[in-house]
Design an enzyme around this catalytic site. Structure first.
Site, mmCIF file in Angstrom:
data_model
loop_
_atom_site.group_PDB
_atom_site.id
_atom_site.type_symbol
_atom_site.label_atom_id
_atom_site.label_comp_id
_atom_site.label_asym_id
_atom_site.label_seq_id
_atom_site.Cartn_x
_atom_site.Cartn_y
_atom_site.Cartn_z
ATOM 1 N N GLU A 1 -0.599 7.487 -0.616
ATOM 2 C CA GLU A 1 -1.450 8.188 -1.694
ATOM 3 C C GLU A 1 -0.894 9.459 -2.178
ATOM 4 O O GLU A 1 -1.192 10.036 -3.277
ATOM 5 C CB GLU A 1 -2.697 8.495 -0.734
ATOM 6 C CG GLU A 1 -2.819 9.560 0.259
ATOM 7 C CD GLU A 1 -2.476 8.712 1.810
ATOM 8 O OE1 GLU A 1 -1.960 7.781 1.613
ATOM 9 O OE2 GLU A 1 -3.073 8.986 2.716
ATOM 10 N N GLU B 1 9.599 15.455 16.214
ATOM 11 C CA GLU B 1 9.846 15.202 14.859
ATOM 12 C C GLU B 1 9.472 16.212 14.064
ATOM 13 O O GLU B 1 8.072 16.013 13.808
ATOM 14 C CB GLU B 1 9.532 13.595 14.432
ATOM 15 C CG GLU B 1 10.186 13.383 13.097
ATOM 16 C CD GLU B 1 9.881 11.945 12.653
ATOM 17 O OE1 GLU B 1 8.477 11.775 12.488
ATOM 18 O OE2 GLU B 1 10.568 11.209 12.159
ATOM 19 N N THR C 1 0.080 7.100 13.506
ATOM 20 C CA THR C 1 -0.589 5.945 12.489
ATOM 21 C C THR C 1 -0.184 4.581 12.998
ATOM 22 O O THR C 1 -0.998 3.604 12.994
ATOM 23 C CB THR C 1 -0.254 6.047 10.994
ATOM 24 O OG1 THR C 1 -0.323 7.463 10.784
ATOM 25 C CG2 THR C 1 -0.979 5.327 10.180
ATOM 26 N N GLY C 2 1.216 4.364 13.368
ATOM 27 C CA GLY C 2 1.858 3.086 13.660
ATOM 28 C C GLY C 2 0.902 2.597 15.046
ATOM 29 O O GLY C 2 0.814 1.455 15.005
ATOM 30 N N GLU D 1 8.164 0.673 11.734
ATOM 31 C CA GLU D 1 9.482 1.583 11.616
ATOM 32 C C GLU D 1 8.878 3.030 11.541
ATOM 33 O O GLU D 1 8.080 3.547 10.693
ATOM 34 C CB GLU D 1 10.209 1.456 10.172
ATOM 35 C CG GLU D 1 10.823 0.093 9.920
ATOM 36 C CD GLU D 1 11.807 -0.438 10.729
ATOM 37 O OE1 GLU D 1 12.499 0.723 11.237
ATOM 38 O OE2 GLU D 1 12.107 -1.512 10.801
ATOM 39 N N LYS E 1 0.718 -1.248 0.046
ATOM 40 C CA LYS E 1 0.136 0.052 -0.042
ATOM 41 C C LYS E 1 0.913 1.122 0.222
ATOM 42 O O LYS E 1 1.595 1.756 1.052
ATOM 43 C CB LYS E 1 -0.920 -0.047 1.280
ATOM 44 C CG LYS E 1 -2.274 0.579 1.115
ATOM 45 C CD LYS E 1 -2.178 2.164 0.732
ATOM 46 C CE LYS E 1 -1.944 2.924 2.179
ATOM 47 N NZ LYS E 1 -1.768 4.346 1.868
ATOM 48 N N CYS F 1 13.426 9.676 8.245
ATOM 49 C CA CYS F 1 13.146 9.148 9.513
ATOM 50 C C CYS F 1 14.620 9.566 10.417
ATOM 51 O O CYS F 1 14.393 9.743 11.595
ATOM 52 C CB CYS F 1 12.545 7.817 9.612
ATOM 53 S SG CYS F 1 13.495 6.605 8.844
ATOM 54 N N GLY G 1 4.411 7.278 10.428
ATOM 55 C CA GLY G 1 4.437 8.324 11.791
ATOM 56 C C GLY G 1 3.935 7.372 12.973
ATOM 57 O O GLY G 1 3.235 6.401 12.795
HETATM 58 P P1 NAD Z 1 1.981 8.367 8.094
HETATM 59 O O1 NAD Z 1 1.924 7.632 9.101
HETATM 60 O O2 NAD Z 1 0.980 9.523 7.776
HETATM 61 O O3 NAD Z 1 1.589 7.206 6.740
HETATM 62 C C1 NAD Z 1 2.343 6.333 6.370
HETATM 63 C C2 NAD Z 1 1.434 5.148 5.516
HETATM 64 O O4 NAD Z 1 0.201 4.669 6.555
HETATM 65 C C3 NAD Z 1 0.724 5.853 4.320
HETATM 66 O O5 NAD Z 1 0.833 4.779 3.392
HETATM 67 C C4 NAD Z 1 -0.694 6.094 4.900
HETATM 68 O O6 NAD Z 1 -1.606 6.022 3.856
HETATM 69 C C5 NAD Z 1 -0.600 4.846 5.793
HETATM 70 N N1 NAD Z 1 -1.768 5.032 6.694
HETATM 71 C C6 NAD Z 1 -2.488 6.394 7.266
HETATM 72 N N2 NAD Z 1 -3.465 5.857 8.176
HETATM 73 C C7 NAD Z 1 -3.432 4.752 8.255
HETATM 74 C C8 NAD Z 1 -4.093 3.902 9.199
HETATM 75 N N3 NAD Z 1 -5.259 4.402 10.036
HETATM 76 N N4 NAD Z 1 -4.112 2.353 8.878
HETATM 77 C C9 NAD Z 1 -3.189 2.169 8.104
HETATM 78 N N5 NAD Z 1 -2.395 2.899 7.562
HETATM 79 C C10 NAD Z 1 -2.674 3.899 7.391
HETATM 80 O O7 NAD Z 1 3.497 8.903 7.634
HETATM 81 P P2 NAD Z 1 4.013 9.700 6.473
HETATM 82 O O8 NAD Z 1 3.535 11.136 6.757
HETATM 83 O O9 NAD Z 1 3.652 9.183 5.115
HETATM 84 O O10 NAD Z 1 5.476 9.334 6.731
HETATM 85 C C11 NAD Z 1 6.082 9.989 7.463
HETATM 86 C C12 NAD Z 1 6.354 9.568 8.767
HETATM 87 O O11 NAD Z 1 7.161 8.124 8.604
HETATM 88 C C13 NAD Z 1 7.726 10.149 9.783
HETATM 89 O O12 NAD Z 1 7.089 9.958 10.879
HETATM 90 C C14 NAD Z 1 8.936 9.359 9.441
HETATM 91 O O13 NAD Z 1 9.637 9.358 10.709
HETATM 92 C C15 NAD Z 1 8.312 7.972 9.134
HETATM 93 N N6 NAD Z 1 9.397 7.030 8.573
HETATM 94 C C16 NAD Z 1 10.003 6.332 9.224
HETATM 95 C C17 NAD Z 1 11.009 5.394 8.649
HETATM 96 C C18 NAD Z 1 11.700 4.462 9.340
HETATM 97 O O14 NAD Z 1 12.316 3.473 8.623
HETATM 98 N N7 NAD Z 1 11.689 4.334 10.695
HETATM 99 C C19 NAD Z 1 11.361 5.615 7.255
HETATM 100 C C20 NAD Z 1 10.501 6.549 6.758
HETATM 101 C C21 NAD Z 1 9.589 7.166 7.172
#
Ligand code: NAD
Length: 491
Positions: free
Chosen positions: A177, A383, A231-232, A249, A174, A283, A228
């Site tokens: 978007e 962050e 969401t995690g 992650e 996935k 990240c 993030g």
């Molecule tokens: P995000 O959490 O907004 O989205 C990540 C993904 O999750 C997207 O595909 C999004 O559509 C999906 N998502 C959103 N809501 C969801 C839900 N309720 N259930 C399941 N999936 C859902 O993060 P972002 O804004 O796309 O990315 C930025 C974040 O990612 C930062 O916090 C960054 O630190 C982190 N990041 C971490 C690593 C790592 O390896 N640790 C690498 C890259 C980015």
């Protein structure tokens, strides 16, 4: 034509026929549309993956044959690396030179896991009964939902798909978007290589309903998420429904610690590279610069000057050194953090705003450095995920370690010093998963990647990353079957 999902070996539009536009962050122009899927699309992919896993043939395909497909995919990616780089730059904004690196790394990731698939994975154990041969084998986990962010659209897909497929799982990707573009060509190549239907699929669309459906579904065995923390947490709660295996992650607020014996020129370059690579949307960014006081006095005036010289511009222009942020909304979030830093009393050494020139149409933010910070400030604790560096000054090794660990996160960190013993002392006490001594950022497909504390659960990349896509089965074989003599009335 809008980008389509890839379900059960076919490119298909969303069941609803809906699409969502995506943009070039350098000028916010619309550059395409992708399928806007619903839970129903996700469910179709899940059912196809379930069938592909339960009935085969992908999990039963010999490791050598799985590896062959992944090697072929790596070659195809490499042959179109320049095109991939341009796509990620257009859709994510990062400078071409970074996107080129991502494309090469993506091919390398598929190649690494192709190689690993055929290496020995089981063990035998010396147990108390001489009649028993006790061994373990590793088997694929099953149907894996893989949810990725927008900051490394192509590379994050590889980090998920390569180990998952190499180990014999059926994977559903996935993408974010915001950045669907490069995944569409990756799946064209996947289609060209020819995996069994349902073995590898992609569903575009919003986190909720597509990602959330993958995370909730009792038919999914593992969920691998990068994104993030907010969401995690939702993903983790949803995944608890059927006790899915999970890997998360998440974010970071990583310390880049520099002692006074560091060569100032090296310190300058790595302070900047640590935070401004990828516009700070990384990240593992070194978003806190911890300087020993005597080095700060020398470095900070040079840092201010050097930041002014960074070429900030559209990533597709070859001389650009830093691109725009992913969206207007994210640009606003970063500018709000900068504002909050000023309100809390930190001092801007340089940067601090957007641009009023031709870059105003895009989501550019100036390379920004804060000095005179305090540990409790928002800009030090949270962050920001943008080109904003918070400088913290220390006087002793003990203070450096205390400040470095004074964070909820634990993803990455670095120490710069010419004193090798001190470098080891400090790095060993850092509560973080990915660390560097006298460098920042090099990341290797061969080495494990994962965070301590709130930066995540589980490990990707390296052999650890492969193991995370396997279950361990214990097999006990009796060499001399005999009656156990347990029930006296028998026989
Ligand atoms: P995000 O959490 O907004 O989205 C990540 C993904 O999750 C997207 O595909 C999004 O559509 C999906 N998502 C959103 N809501 C969801 C839900 N309720 N259930 C399941 N999936 C859902 O993060 P972002 O804004 O796309 O990315 C930025 C974040 O990612 C930062 O916090 C960054 O630190 C982190 N990041 C971490 C690593 C790592 O390896 N640790 C690498 C890259 C980015």
């Amino acid at each position: 034509m809008p980008l389509q999902n890839y379900i059960n070996g076919k490119f298909v539009p969303a069941v609803s026929g809906e699409t969502r536009p995506f943009h070039n962050p350098a000028d916010n122009s619309t550059i395409g549309e992708a399928a806007e899927s619903s839970a129903e699309d996700a469910q179709r992919a899940i059912l196809a993956a379930r069938k592909a896993f339960d009935e085969g043939p992908w999990p039963q395909t010999p490791a050598g044959a799985r590896a062959e497909k992944l090697f072929k995919l790596a070659d195809l990616i490499e042959s179109r690396a320049e095109e991939f780089a341009a796509m990620d730059t257009r859709n994510n904004g990062k400078p071409l030179r970074e996107a080129r690196f991502d494309a090469a790394d993506t091919a390398g990731c598929f190649r690494y896991y192709a190689g690993l698939a055929t290496k020995p994975h089981g063990q035998t154990f010396e147990v108390g009964d001489p009649n028993i041969v006790c061994q373990t084998v590793r088997e694929p986990v099953g149907v894996c939902g893989q949810i990725i962010p927008w900051n490394y659209p192509l590379l994050m897909a590889a980090w998920k798909l390569a180990p998952g497929l190499a180990a014999g799982n059926c994977c559903i990707l996935k993408p974010s978007e915001l950045t669907p573009l490069s995944a569409s060509v990756l799946f064209e190549l996947i289609d060209e290589v020819g995996f069994p239907p349902g073995a590898v699929q992609m569903v575009y669309g919003a986190g909720d309903p597509v990602g959330s459906h993958l995370a909730e579904s009792p038919l999914v065995d593992k969920i691998a998420f990068t994104g993030g923390g907010t969401t995690g947490r939702k993903v983790m709660v949803a995944a608890a429904s059927n006790f899915k295996k999970i890997s998360l992650e998440l974010g970071g607020k990583s310390p880049n610690i520099m002692f006074a014996d560091t060569d100032p020129a090296l310190a300058l370059e790595f302070a900047m590279f640590g935070i401004f690579a990828g516009q700070g949307e990384v990240c593992s960014a070194g978003s806190r610069l911890l300087l020993e006081r005597p080095l700060a006095a020398e470095l900070l005036p040079r840092l201010a000057q050097a930041c002014e010289k960074i070429v900030v511009g559209p990533g597709l222009e070859e001389d650009s050194e830093m691109g725009p942020l992913i969206s207007r909304a994210h640009q606003k979030k970063v500018l709000d953090y900068i504002q909050a830093g000023c309100v809390e009393g930190a001092e801007l050494l340089c940067g601090g705003g957007a641009y009023n020139d031709r870059r105003a149409a895009g989501n550019f933010v100036q390379p920004t450095v804060f000095i005179n910070t305090r540990p409790e400030m928002q800009i030090v604790r949270e962050e920001i995920f943008g080109p904003v560096l918070a400088v913290q000054i220390f006087d002793t090794e003990e203070e450096a370690i205390r400040l470095a660990n004074d964070t909820e996160y634990g993803l990455a960190g670095a120490v710069f010093t010419r004193d090798g013993a001190r470098a080891q002392r400090v790095i060993r006490r850092l509560r973080a998963g990915i660390t560097w001594i006298n460098t920042y950022h090099p990341t290797f497909n061969e080495a494990p990647w994962g965070g301590y504390k709130r930066s995540g659960i589980g490990i990707e990349l390296g052999t650890y990353g492969y193991e995370a896509y396997t279950e361990v089965k214990q097999i006990n074989t009796c060499l001399n079957p005999q009656s156990p003599g347990w029930f006296k009335g028998i026989g």
